[in-house]
Scaffold this active site. Sequence first.
Site, PDB file in Angstrom:
ATOM      1  N   LYS A 373       0.850  -1.196   0.000  1.00 42.30           N
ATOM      2  CA  LYS A 373       0.000   0.000   0.000  1.00 42.30           C
ATOM      3  C   LYS A 373       0.885   1.246   0.000  1.00 42.30           C
ATOM      4  O   LYS A 373       2.094   1.158   0.276  1.00 42.30           O
ATOM      5  CB  LYS A 373      -0.908  -0.014   1.229  1.00 42.30           C
ATOM      6  CG  LYS A 373      -0.155  -0.009   2.557  1.00 42.30           C
ATOM      7  CD  LYS A 373      -1.095  -0.243   3.720  1.00 42.30           C
ATOM      8  CE  LYS A 373      -0.337  -0.230   5.042  1.00 42.30           C
ATOM      9  NZ  LYS A 373      -1.194  -0.657   6.162  1.00 42.30           N
ATOM     10  N   ARG A 467     -10.781  -0.887  14.815  1.00 41.48           N
ATOM     11  CA  ARG A 467     -10.673  -0.051  13.620  1.00 41.48           C
ATOM     12  C   ARG A 467     -11.614  -0.691  12.605  1.00 41.48           C
ATOM     13  O   ARG A 467     -12.820  -0.697  12.823  1.00 41.48           O
ATOM     14  CB  ARG A 467      -9.212  -0.013  13.153  1.00 41.48           C
ATOM     15  CG  ARG A 467      -8.892   1.115  12.212  1.00 41.48           C
ATOM     16  CD  ARG A 467      -7.404   1.204  11.872  1.00 41.48           C
ATOM     17  NE  ARG A 467      -6.921   0.048  11.127  1.00 41.48           N
ATOM     18  CZ  ARG A 467      -5.683  -0.096  10.671  1.00 41.48           C
ATOM     19  NH1 ARG A 467      -4.790   0.852  10.894  1.00 41.48           N
ATOM     20  NH2 ARG A 467      -5.323  -1.164  10.002  1.00 41.48           N
ATOM     21  N   TYR A 599      17.293  30.211   6.721  1.00 39.72           N
ATOM     22  CA  TYR A 599      16.148  30.938   7.280  1.00 39.72           C
ATOM     23  C   TYR A 599      16.366  31.175   8.769  1.00 39.72           C
ATOM     24  O   TYR A 599      16.842  30.310   9.494  1.00 39.72           O
ATOM     25  CB  TYR A 599      14.859  30.127   7.113  1.00 39.72           C
ATOM     26  CG  TYR A 599      14.290  30.166   5.711  1.00 39.72           C
ATOM     27  CD1 TYR A 599      13.953  31.378   5.114  1.00 39.72           C
ATOM     28  CD2 TYR A 599      14.065  28.986   5.010  1.00 39.72           C
ATOM     29  CE1 TYR A 599      13.415  31.411   3.830  1.00 39.72           C
ATOM     30  CE2 TYR A 599      13.528  29.010   3.738  1.00 39.72           C
ATOM     31  CZ  TYR A 599      13.202  30.226   3.149  1.00 39.72           C
ATOM     32  OH  TYR A 599      12.677  30.260   1.894  1.00 39.72           O
ATOM     33  N   MET A 648      12.052  24.030   1.679  1.00 38.70           N
ATOM     34  CA  MET A 648      11.133  23.231   0.873  1.00 38.70           C
ATOM     35  C   MET A 648      11.882  22.407  -0.185  1.00 38.70           C
ATOM     36  O   MET A 648      11.602  21.236  -0.389  1.00 38.70           O
ATOM     37  CB  MET A 648      10.106  24.128   0.192  1.00 38.70           C
ATOM     38  CG  MET A 648       9.026  23.346  -0.539  1.00 38.70           C
ATOM     39  SD  MET A 648       7.876  24.405  -1.421  1.00 38.70           S
ATOM     40  CE  MET A 648       6.753  24.882  -0.144  1.00 38.70           C
TER      41      MET A 648
HETATM   42  C1  LIG Z   1      -0.521  -1.690   6.734  1.00 39.18           C
HETATM   43  C2  LIG Z   1      -1.060  -2.983   7.105  1.00 39.18           C
HETATM   44  C3  LIG Z   1      -0.225  -4.104   7.222  1.00 39.18           C
HETATM   45  C4  LIG Z   1       1.279  -4.022   7.104  1.00 39.18           C
HETATM   46  O1  LIG Z   1       1.774  -3.468   8.288  1.00 39.18           O
HETATM   47  P1  LIG Z   1       3.329  -3.379   8.627  1.00 39.18           P
HETATM   48  O2  LIG Z   1       3.368  -3.024  10.050  1.00 39.18           O
HETATM   49  O3  LIG Z   1       3.897  -2.348   7.764  1.00 39.18           O
HETATM   50  O4  LIG Z   1       3.891  -4.720   8.341  1.00 39.18           O
HETATM   51  C5  LIG Z   1      -0.812  -5.330   7.455  1.00 39.18           C
HETATM   52  N1  LIG Z   1      -2.149  -5.437   7.615  1.00 39.18           N
HETATM   53  C6  LIG Z   1      -2.986  -4.385   7.553  1.00 39.18           C
HETATM   54  C7  LIG Z   1      -4.431  -4.582   7.749  1.00 39.18           C
HETATM   55  C8  LIG Z   1      -2.472  -3.114   7.310  1.00 39.18           C
HETATM   56  O5  LIG Z   1      -3.283  -2.065   7.258  1.00 39.18           O
END
Ligand SMILES: *Cc1c(COP(=O)(O)O)cnc(C)c1O
Length: 700
Positions: A373, A467, A599, A648
């Site tokens: 992701k 969650r 700065y 930046m």
């Molecule tokens: C992001 C995520 C992971 C991976 O988590 P890491 O700590 O980066 O290994 C696994 N499962 C779910 C549901 C996630 O949202």
Amino acid sequence: MKKNQGIEQFRVILAMMVVAIHCLPLHHLWPDGDILITLTLFRIAVPFFFMISGYYVFSDLATQNSYPARQRVWQFIKKQLQVYLIATLLFLPLAWYSGMLGLNMPLGTFIQTLLVTGILYHLWYFPAIITGSLLVMGLLTRLSFKQVFFIAVGLYVVGLGGDSWSGLAAQTPITPLYSLIFQLLDGTRNGIFFAPLFLILGVLARRFSKKPASPHRYSYLLISLICLLLESYLLHHFTTPKHDSMYVFLPFVLLFLFPIIQQWQAPIIWKQAGRLSLWLYLLHPYTIAVTHFLSQKLPLLQNNLINFFVVLGLTIGVVQGLFALQKLFPFSKKTPLHLQRAAKEFSAPALLHNLQEIKRLIPATTKVMAVVKADAYGCDAKTVASTLERAGVDFFAVATLEEAIELRRAGIKSPLLILGYTSAQRAKELKHYSLIQTIVSEAHGHALAQTSIPIECHLAVDTGMHRLGVAPDLETVTGLYALPSLKITGIFSHLGSSDQLDTASILRTQAQITCFDDLLAGLSARNIAYGLTHLQSSYGILNYPEKHYDYVRPGILLTGSLSVPNEPTKQKINVQPILTLKALLVDKKTVAAGEAIGYGLGTVFDRPATIGIVSIGYCDGVPRALSNQGFQLSYQGALLPQIGLVCMDMLLIDLTDYPELAVESSLEVISDWTTTADQAQTITNELISRLGSRITSSSK
Ligand SMILES: *Cc1c(COP(=O)(O)O)cnc(C)c1O
């Protein structure tokens, strides 16, 4: 031994057969031999090419109508179109010269030439493979493989009557049908009547290749070959065929020949056999034209056999020469890393090392679902996923629908799970791209089910993190599994405190694990096939490695860092960062003692200082919070302290100890992500996933 080396090497031999067909090498020695061998036996060449395409390109689509399977075929068709276009342009002069193409050509003939026959005699292959592929793809996505097979056989049988069986067909009442076909398509050796059957036979060959080879395969091949020769001989002897490409026994010969070639442990004579055969096929008519021209001065070339070998040798020579030239002058030139303003350098070996390390910790029966992701935490999801897929990772997870689509378009074929919410109103896209959606709540599950689109899902269970996820209630979960239009193929949960080993965290995690296991046991007791199970992400793997579900879901571990430094974990892991962030030293100058630098007035040295200006800033993902926290860049081991406030687009470093460092040196900005994240008071996950879009990518 490379896979299918036999097929690859055989491609070149097939192309040589095509050249022979156009040179008729036996013409003087044994004219009948040309009919029997060159114009009959060697006719296997093009159908064999079609079969190779069927074998590689259509096999997936024949088993499932998924996005990756359709994409494979589309890409193939696009490639053929490109080659056809190039070939047509290439042969314009020759076609013009030989009178195949002229300004006085009627529009209808011109369209027929482009769509069916090609502007020169050998180019019909491309419209045929393109039309045939479109036809077979259209059929396979709508009908069963069996139905498509019979349609292809039917078309071929019709095609026979317009080819070598045309002499006989002309004596039957269906002649008007063929007159029409001839008028529209010139003949039947094309993408409608000829190519589909062999594409389908390629798929069959793929299926047979998984079964043990028949001990009689050589006898079958021999018998079908004899039948083919007999068929050709009789047809040529007693009738006048319109053409001689299609025979009743040709598909049988190919079906028996293909597995033999596929298992052939061929010596590698031609390294780039695929490309060589393509270009040999494409270019040989030019060589034939040249040798024909030369034969007026060199009577030796009028001997067909000599002419054949000269054409073959010359064309192969020219093609190999072109390959060598292309190596010397490659088409695309990337900006070398040391000239890129700010770049992230990706290391595939490090990624593969991390994968091995993770596998070392988990049970042998558990597999890795790579979480890619957020663009693989900023490490470039396409590169990371394709590297892992090649290394055998067979499941990927992303957070959003868009991320999943991007990976599908980039050619990732494995199952892809979307961990986050996707509105049921976008169910069509889920189906189109063959994605797996997480059911994040009971209501979400029902909404997805209501679309009546058969979407594959994994069920998220809220075991205590609070969650995403359905309540771990047996009735609720059973109800969701019972929904008819949902295909729930997996169930998972996520741990809220697996990264810490204090008592309270351990208790929370253990409660979550027990909750998950109890639910699975309850589903088993009700005989519900709940599908794949997965629970641990990176710290779940490090602290609870012994749990064996079907998959683990590492994210940050694959990028080669721990989230925080010095956090004790049950298992130690030795991972390497897969990204190095680099930027250029763009200028340096000396600043007098007492002058404020950058700065604000915060940075003042009581000595003269040499400072460097580096082309990377907070927009690129170097947090402003890193300013004056002991953050150091490096160059070949030399440490270069960051000074002043991070801007930046730029940041400043103290070069007093290394005043000789040259402008345009490529500096390492971050390679130890865990320490730098700690200095910026965040976790590695945030630091690495927030690299800016201006940063270019390169790989080691
Ligand atoms: C992001 C995520 C992971 C991976 O988590 P890491 O700590 O980066 O290994 C696994 N499962 C779910 C549901 C996630 O949202």
